[in-house]
Design a protein around this motif. Sequence first.
Motif, PDB file in Angstrom:
ATOM      1  N   GLY A   3     -35.589   6.475  25.758  1.00  0.00           N
ATOM      2  CA  GLY A   3     -34.300   7.004  26.744  1.00  0.00           C
ATOM      3  C   GLY A   3     -34.796   6.924  28.218  1.00  0.00           C
ATOM      4  O   GLY A   3     -35.607   7.655  28.605  1.00  0.00           O
ATOM      5  N   TYR A   4     -34.244   5.913  28.905  1.00  0.00           N
ATOM      6  CA  TYR A   4     -34.385   5.615  30.422  1.00  0.00           C
ATOM      7  C   TYR A   4     -33.255   6.095  31.140  1.00  0.00           C
ATOM      8  O   TYR A   4     -32.248   5.419  31.289  1.00  0.00           O
ATOM      9  CB  TYR A   4     -34.908   4.213  30.770  1.00  0.00           C
ATOM     10  N   VAL A   5     -33.586   7.174  31.563  1.00  0.00           N
ATOM     11  CA  VAL A   5     -32.357   7.913  32.327  1.00  0.00           C
ATOM     12  C   VAL A   5     -32.403   7.537  33.775  1.00  0.00           C
ATOM     13  O   VAL A   5     -31.345   7.055  34.374  1.00  0.00           O
ATOM     14  CB  VAL A   5     -32.511   9.633  32.372  1.00  0.00           C
ATOM     15  N   GLY A   6     -33.536   7.092  34.426  1.00  0.00           N
ATOM     16  CA  GLY A   6     -33.627   6.539  35.886  1.00  0.00           C
ATOM     17  C   GLY A   6     -33.224   7.685  36.914  1.00  0.00           C
ATOM     18  O   GLY A   6     -33.399   9.111  36.714  1.00  0.00           O
ATOM     19  N   CYS A   7     -32.609   7.225  37.940  1.00  0.00           N
ATOM     20  CA  CYS A   7     -32.525   8.116  39.213  1.00  0.00           C
ATOM     21  C   CYS A   7     -31.157   8.684  39.161  1.00  0.00           C
ATOM     22  O   CYS A   7     -30.724   9.731  38.893  1.00  0.00           O
ATOM     23  CB  CYS A   7     -32.719   7.379  40.551  1.00  0.00           C
ATOM     24  N   GLN A   8     -30.155   7.630  39.581  1.00  0.00           N
ATOM     25  CA  GLN A   8     -28.806   7.989  40.145  1.00  0.00           C
ATOM     26  C   GLN A   8     -27.844   8.685  39.026  1.00  0.00           C
ATOM     27  O   GLN A   8     -26.875   9.324  39.366  1.00  0.00           O
ATOM     28  CB  GLN A   8     -28.143   6.754  40.792  1.00  0.00           C
ATOM     29  N   THR A   9     -28.357   8.480  37.584  1.00  0.00           N
ATOM     30  CA  THR A   9     -27.409   9.212  36.848  1.00  0.00           C
ATOM     31  C   THR A   9     -27.941  10.636  36.699  1.00  0.00           C
ATOM     32  O   THR A   9     -27.348  11.537  36.077  1.00  0.00           O
ATOM     33  CB  THR A   9     -27.498   8.547  35.237  1.00  0.00           C
ATOM     34  N   ASN A  10     -28.909  10.895  37.323  1.00  0.00           N
ATOM     35  CA  ASN A  10     -29.971  12.162  36.950  1.00  0.00           C
ATOM     36  C   ASN A  10     -29.922  12.887  38.175  1.00  0.00           C
ATOM     37  O   ASN A  10     -29.902  14.206  38.200  1.00  0.00           O
ATOM     38  CB  ASN A  10     -31.142  11.581  36.608  1.00  0.00           C
ATOM     39  N   ARG A  11     -30.023  12.125  39.547  1.00  0.00           N
ATOM     40  CA  ARG A  11     -30.225  12.865  40.766  1.00  0.00           C
ATOM     41  C   ARG A  11     -29.120  12.489  41.849  1.00  0.00           C
ATOM     42  O   ARG A  11     -28.931  11.269  41.763  1.00  0.00           O
ATOM     43  CB  ARG A  11     -31.680  12.774  41.432  1.00  0.00           C
ATOM     44  N   PRO A  12     -28.706  13.046  42.717  1.00  0.00           N
ATOM     45  CA  PRO A  12     -28.874  14.494  42.940  1.00  0.00           C
ATOM     46  C   PRO A  12     -27.887  15.574  42.155  1.00  0.00           C
ATOM     47  O   PRO A  12     -28.013  16.582  41.957  1.00  0.00           O
ATOM     48  CB  PRO A  12     -28.551  14.606  44.347  1.00  0.00           C
ATOM     49  N   PHE A  13     -26.850  14.627  41.219  1.00  0.00           N
ATOM     50  CA  PHE A  13     -25.888  15.485  40.532  1.00  0.00           C
ATOM     51  C   PHE A  13     -26.514  15.747  39.178  1.00  0.00           C
ATOM     52  O   PHE A  13     -26.780  16.880  39.091  1.00  0.00           O
ATOM     53  CB  PHE A  13     -24.596  15.020  40.644  1.00  0.00           C
ATOM     54  N   GLY A  14     -26.630  14.749  38.469  1.00  0.00           N
ATOM     55  CA  GLY A  14     -27.205  14.852  37.048  1.00  0.00           C
ATOM     56  C   GLY A  14     -25.826  15.612  36.250  1.00  0.00           C
ATOM     57  O   GLY A  14     -24.861  15.722  36.437  1.00  0.00           O
ATOM     58  N   LEU A  15     -26.110  15.700  34.961  1.00  0.00           N
ATOM     59  CA  LEU A  15     -25.438  16.285  34.003  1.00  0.00           C
ATOM     60  C   LEU A  15     -25.784  17.991  34.071  1.00  0.00           C
ATOM     61  O   LEU A  15     -26.886  18.395  34.176  1.00  0.00           O
ATOM     62  CB  LEU A  15     -25.495  15.836  32.422  1.00  0.00           C
ATOM     63  N   ALA A  16     -24.494  18.525  34.104  1.00  0.00           N
ATOM     64  CA  ALA A  16     -24.576  20.154  33.999  1.00  0.00           C
ATOM     65  C   ALA A  16     -25.597  20.684  33.128  1.00  0.00           C
ATOM     66  O   ALA A  16     -25.365  20.189  31.865  1.00  0.00           O
ATOM     67  CB  ALA A  16     -23.047  20.585  33.772  1.00  0.00           C
ATOM     68  N   GLY A  17     -26.516  21.498  33.541  1.00  0.00           N
ATOM     69  CA  GLY A  17     -27.483  22.120  32.408  1.00  0.00           C
ATOM     70  C   GLY A  17     -28.689  21.148  32.025  1.00  0.00           C
ATOM     71  O   GLY A  17     -29.364  21.638  31.492  1.00  0.00           O
ATOM     72  N   GLU A  18     -28.794  20.132  32.641  1.00  0.00           N
ATOM     73  CA  GLU A  18     -29.843  19.151  32.454  1.00  0.00           C
ATOM     74  C   GLU A  18     -30.965  19.435  33.811  1.00  0.00           C
ATOM     75  O   GLU A  18     -30.463  19.669  34.748  1.00  0.00           O
ATOM     76  CB  GLU A  18     -29.562  17.851  32.340  1.00  0.00           C
ATOM     77  N   SER A  19     -32.056  19.485  33.434  1.00  0.00           N
ATOM     78  CA  SER A  19     -33.194  19.467  34.345  1.00  0.00           C
ATOM     79  C   SER A  19     -33.434  17.927  35.010  1.00  0.00           C
ATOM     80  O   SER A  19     -32.995  16.992  34.165  1.00  0.00           O
ATOM     81  CB  SER A  19     -34.507  19.834  33.939  1.00  0.00           C
TER      82      SER A  19
END
Lengths: 298, 199
Positions: free
Chosen positions: A157-173
């Motif tokens: 599972g390649y999450v990458g940057c912009q789905t993850n930072r700076p907002f990301g999904l609530a409750g995820e690290s």
Amino acid sequence: MAKKTYSFYPGCSSQTKASSDNYLKSTNSMCKYLDIELKEIPDWNCCGASIGYAEGGELPRIALSARNMALSEQHNPGMDLVATCAACWLSTREAKERIAHSSQTLSEANTALAEAGLSYKGNQAARHMAEVLVEDFGFDELKRGVKKPLQGIKFAGYVGCQTNRPFGLAGESFENPKYLDNLVEAMGGEAVPYDQKVTCCGGALAFSEPEKSQKQIKDIIESAYDHGAEMIVTPCPLCQANVEIYQGEVNKRFGTKFNIPVTYYSQLITVAYGGTAAEAALDGQLIRATRLEDIAKK
Amino acid sequence: MSENYRNNFLKEVEERVEEGHWVKMCMQCGVCAGSCPLGAHWAHPPQELFMMIRAGKREEVLTSDSMWMCTSCYNCVVRCPRKLPITHIMHGLANLAYRLGLSPKNQTTQKFASMFWNNLAQTGRVNELKLSLGMYFKDGFGQGIKNAMAMQSVGLGMVKAKRLNPMELFGGHGIKDKSGFHAMLKKAREIEDRRKNFA
Ligand code: SF4
Ligand code: SF4
Ligand code: SF4
Ligand code: SF4
């Protein structure tokens, strides 16, 4: 579950015959199975992505997103705005927050929008499709639709940057988000742990700084292989394109022999829900995802 | 205009750079310096750029190509203990350098960024084919042919997979309300130029 309706921002790369045409097609199929209706924002424009900064500056970039949000408020009232592209989501949400934090930015954005006969109120949330799946459905609900589990396939599972930072999904690290792995497992696949899950692929610089970015891409794919993955899956159209398209170039540059399919979560879900290869737009892969094709044929 | 700023670069950054008012909050911890994916190629990582701004090294900062290596990965933003919007400050510095004509000539990311913007500003949507052809031909016709040849297999694969439309060259995607869209961008630019003293 009752039908859910969202105001949809597809973004440039998801247009017909654009680079993530297959993302759009498979998203539409996935939504059909989940009884989601996507109402496209009429006459939406490009969000400018991050790379627009040099020529675009600040307010013109905010205006781009504000126009989309204003059109969405006007034509699709009462719905959340949902994007499938990580960069589109980020630009939109970022513009929304900038405007919310500054009354000056709000009035400047609206002065610009008035030129196009529009005004922005800020009464819709700006969300990514992954949030819709995880928050409005949840993994248990998503599991229920599975007809053909993706048994025995190992995914990175390649999450990458912009789905993850700076907002990301609530409750995820930020360092180790789990939702993509959880999605894979909900579809019956196996998510392998590997250490490049949130590494940047170079983004738009894959184009302007190919040598430097291809090193990033190599590291990501190498780690996926080393940890036993047969396929990469991602929520981001630019990640997908960069990691899939440049494998030949990376092989030439680094003497590797990479040939790993790079798919979207929407393709996995469509196949697991019993969709055909055409519905999952598997013909849109440059590197065929044969294991998914086999399951779709069954 | 720039004359006014000669002696106080920090003040100039605060007024003319996106999110520039944050620079003074940096405590020089160095966390961001280890965060950039292309960090090996930055002569001055963000931490150092912030120090140089405070030291008034205007020329050195604005002619640097470091901030042009920013991939907008937001690693720095989520790690900075002072919550500086570092990504946007990098974009803002690059934009200021570009507007003042101080950015390094032939900086490829700058060219790409300009092409990208001009492409979308014209029709409201990005035309990927024109964008990629523009990029291949940015160094002139001869080099362009070479660049395009090198990427030919990729391009043909994309056409076959129906993910690149050769007909885009003659039109392609765009929005309907182009005149409203152009007027909006023009106004936004006007306001920004006035506020940042570029007018
Ligand atoms: S970020 Fe990319 S896909 Fe999204 S609107 Fe902009 S150009 Fe299109
Ligand atoms: S991993 Fe690459 S393409 Fe994906 S969001 Fe990050 S920079 Fe963009
Ligand atoms: S991480 Fe933040 S505080 Fe630390 S050096 Fe970078 S900008 Fe300054
Ligand atoms: S967003 Fe830019 S400055 Fe921040 S870590 Fe990434 S490349 Fe470095």
